[in-house]
Design a protein around this motif. Structure first.
Motif, short mmCIF file in Angstrom:
data_model
loop_
_atom_site.label_atom_id
_atom_site.label_comp_id
_atom_site.label_asym_id
_atom_site.label_seq_id
_atom_site.Cartn_x
_atom_site.Cartn_y
_atom_site.Cartn_z
N VAL A 94 0.88 -1.16 0.00
CA VAL A 94 0.00 0.00 0.00
C VAL A 94 0.92 1.21 0.00
N PRO A 95 1.13 1.84 -1.16
CA PRO A 95 2.15 2.88 -1.25
C PRO A 95 1.82 4.11 -0.42
N ASN A 96 2.87 4.69 0.12
CA ASN A 96 2.75 5.95 0.84
C ASN A 96 2.75 7.08 -0.18
N MET A 97 1.70 7.91 -0.17
CA MET A 97 1.53 8.93 -1.19
C MET A 97 2.65 9.96 -1.17
N VAL A 98 3.14 10.28 0.01
CA VAL A 98 4.24 11.24 0.10
C VAL A 98 5.49 10.66 -0.56
N SER A 99 5.78 9.38 -0.28
CA SER A 99 6.96 8.74 -0.86
C SER A 99 6.82 8.61 -2.37
N VAL A 100 5.60 8.28 -2.84
CA VAL A 100 5.36 8.17 -4.28
C VAL A 100 5.56 9.52 -4.96
N ASN A 102 7.39 12.06 -3.95
CA ASN A 102 8.81 12.40 -3.96
C ASN A 102 9.56 11.61 -5.03
N ALA A 103 9.22 10.32 -5.18
CA ALA A 103 9.88 9.50 -6.19
C ALA A 103 9.54 9.96 -7.59
N GLU A 104 8.30 10.37 -7.83
CA GLU A 104 7.91 10.88 -9.14
C GLU A 104 8.63 12.19 -9.47
N THR A 105 8.76 13.05 -8.46
CA THR A 105 9.46 14.32 -8.66
C THR A 105 10.93 14.07 -9.01
N GLU A 106 11.56 13.15 -8.31
CA GLU A 106 12.95 12.82 -8.59
C GLU A 106 13.11 12.26 -10.00
N LEU A 107 12.13 11.44 -10.41
CA LEU A 107 12.20 10.88 -11.77
C LEU A 107 12.05 11.97 -12.83
N GLN A 108 11.14 12.91 -12.64
CA GLN A 108 10.97 14.01 -13.59
C GLN A 108 12.24 14.84 -13.68
N ARG A 109 12.85 15.13 -12.53
CA ARG A 109 14.09 15.91 -12.53
C ARG A 109 15.20 15.15 -13.25
N ALA A 110 15.27 13.84 -13.02
CA ALA A 110 16.30 13.03 -13.68
C ALA A 110 16.09 12.97 -15.19
N LYS A 111 14.83 12.90 -15.61
CA LYS A 111 14.54 12.88 -17.07
C LYS A 111 14.93 14.20 -17.73
N LEU A 112 14.65 15.31 -17.05
CA LEU A 112 15.02 16.61 -17.61
C LEU A 112 16.53 16.73 -17.75
N ALA A 154 17.97 4.95 -12.00
CA ALA A 154 17.84 4.74 -10.56
C ALA A 154 16.54 5.34 -10.04
N ALA A 155 16.15 6.50 -10.57
CA ALA A 155 14.89 7.12 -10.17
C ALA A 155 13.70 6.28 -10.61
N GLU A 156 13.79 5.67 -11.80
CA GLU A 156 12.72 4.79 -12.27
C GLU A 156 12.59 3.56 -11.35
N ASN A 157 13.72 2.97 -10.99
CA ASN A 157 13.69 1.80 -10.11
C ASN A 157 13.16 2.17 -8.72
N LEU A 159 11.03 4.57 -7.98
CA LEU A 159 9.58 4.75 -8.08
C LEU A 159 8.86 3.41 -8.13
N GLN A 160 9.42 2.46 -8.87
CA GLN A 160 8.80 1.15 -8.96
C GLN A 160 8.84 0.42 -7.61
N LEU A 161 9.95 0.58 -6.89
CA LEU A 161 10.05 -0.04 -5.56
C LEU A 161 9.03 0.56 -4.60
N VAL A 162 8.85 1.86 -4.66
CA VAL A 162 7.89 2.51 -3.76
C VAL A 162 6.47 2.07 -4.08
N ARG A 163 6.16 1.92 -5.38
CA ARG A 163 4.80 1.55 -5.78
C ARG A 163 4.51 0.06 -5.63
#
Length: 364
Positions: A94-100, A102-112, A154-157, A159-163
């Motif tokens: 059951v993912p923690n929304m705050v952690s999800v 944060n992980a999505e934000t990190e992934l967006q920053r890494a993609k940019l 690493a950011a993609e992984n 996010l997947q771990l958190v979800r």
């Protein structure tokens, strides 16, 4: 007055005479006392003390989850034999929304950062082919591109771990619970749908299963401080288990605690002994047991009942029958006692009979 006193004296005298005559008559007609006797016997004498405790596995572990969530599947039941690495359960995270978030934000920053470094690399590759920039400068932009690519992966992984609790890159799933040892499942305290807490530095986590090696069992008990000084490692123990009637199991003492614990006003010392089992024997974990600890033992020795002993100046002696109902005092040397029988080292022969104190045979 004198006549009355004289008459009373005469009556008392006559009464005493009659009573004395009756007493001696009964005395002369009383049967003589015949004492019981008993010959020494050849027996084994075991001096022992008793410790109470229980039978437990030497190796017992509680398997816990690395993630919090809900038990989605259970693949085993209590009583089954499992191997190390065998899958026990699957956890739905059951993912923690705050952690999800944060992980999505990190992934967006890494993609940019990756997109920007990719454009830069493509531009400098063209300049490198035209010999406008040096090889050293080109390699620097190539390294920046590789770093941004690894950061994005690493950011993609993450996010997947958190979800989901799993990572495609490593091929591992933290939401799967595996047995850590070979053994038998003693307990599976959770059910499908049970909410669980992960194991971490601040919480021991929810136990998914308890696994133990039932081929190696030990007796764990406690012994009183008055007896612990008589114990030594490698002493033999005889285990009596209340749930298993008619069987006595052997064990070998392997540990005596150096420090006692206070229990209800008395100090007791924990002990541990290895239970010696045959291949066909099966004992369930948690059985209560009493351990007879053999302090000393004599095999096939001459012995008498300890109640036959008498003492004179702390020296033991017995009364030996030398003729029918005729006894003589005989000093003897004694050895080991188990509280009922006592070893006779010298001073008595096997064929001789010993008087049993305060035991008589009724005459008919």
């Amino acid at each position: 007055m004198k006549k009355i006193l004289l008459g009373l004296v005469v009556l008392v005298f006559l009464g005493l005479s009659v009573w004395l005559g009756y007493y001696f008559y009964k005395k002369s007609n009383t049967d003589p006392i015949v004492y019981k006797t008993e010959a020494p016997v050849e027996t084994d004498i075991i001096k022992k003390t008793v410790a109470t405790g229980s039978i437990v596995p030497r190796k017992e572990v509680q398997v816990k989850s690395q993630v919090s969530g809900i038990v989605e599947d259970l693949y085993v039941e209590a009583g089954e034999i499992v191997k190390q690495g065998q899958l026990l359960a699957k956890i739905r995270i059951v993912p923690n929304m705050v952690s999800v978030n944060n992980a999505e934000t990190e992934l967006q920053r890494a993609k940019l950062n990756f997109d920007e470094s990719k454009r830069e690399l493509e531009r400098y590759e063209e300049l490198y082919r035209q010999k406008v920039i040096s090889d050293q400068e080109y390699r620097r932009y190539k390294a920046d591109f590789n770093i941004s690519q690894e950061t994005m992966m690493a950011a993609e992984n993450n996010l997947q771990l958190v979800r989901e609790g799993s990572s495609r890159k490593k091929g591992q799933s933290s939401n799967l619970v595996y047995s850590t040892i070979d053994g038998m499942l003693l307990d599976v305290p959770v059910k499908v749908g049970t909410s669980i807490i992960e194991r971490n530095n601040f919480n021991e986590g929810t136990t998914i299963a308890t696994v133990a090696d039932m081929r190696s069992l030990v007796f764990e008990g406690k012994i009183d401080e008055s007896e612990v000084g008589k114990l030594e490692e490698n002493m033999d123990l005889l285990l009596t288990i209340g749930a298993i009637e008619g069987r006595v199991f052997s064990a070998k003492l392997e540990y005596i605690a150096p420090k006692g614990v206070d229990e209800e006003g008395s100090v007791k010392f924990p002990i541990r002994a290895k239970v010696l089992l045959d291949e066909k024997d099966f004992i369930r974990a948690g059985y209560s047991a009493n351990a007879d600890i053999v302090l000393d033992k004599r095999d096939k020795v001459m012995a008498i009942k300890e109640s036959m002993l008498k003492f004179e100046k702390e020296q033991p002696y017995v009364e030996v029958e030398i003729a029918p109902q005729v006894f003589e005092k005989r000093m003897i040397k004694t050895g080991l006692s188990d509280g009922i029988n006592i070893e006779v080292v010298s001073g008595l022969k096997k064929a001789e009979k010993v008087k049993i104190p305060d035991a008589t045979i009724a005459q008919i």
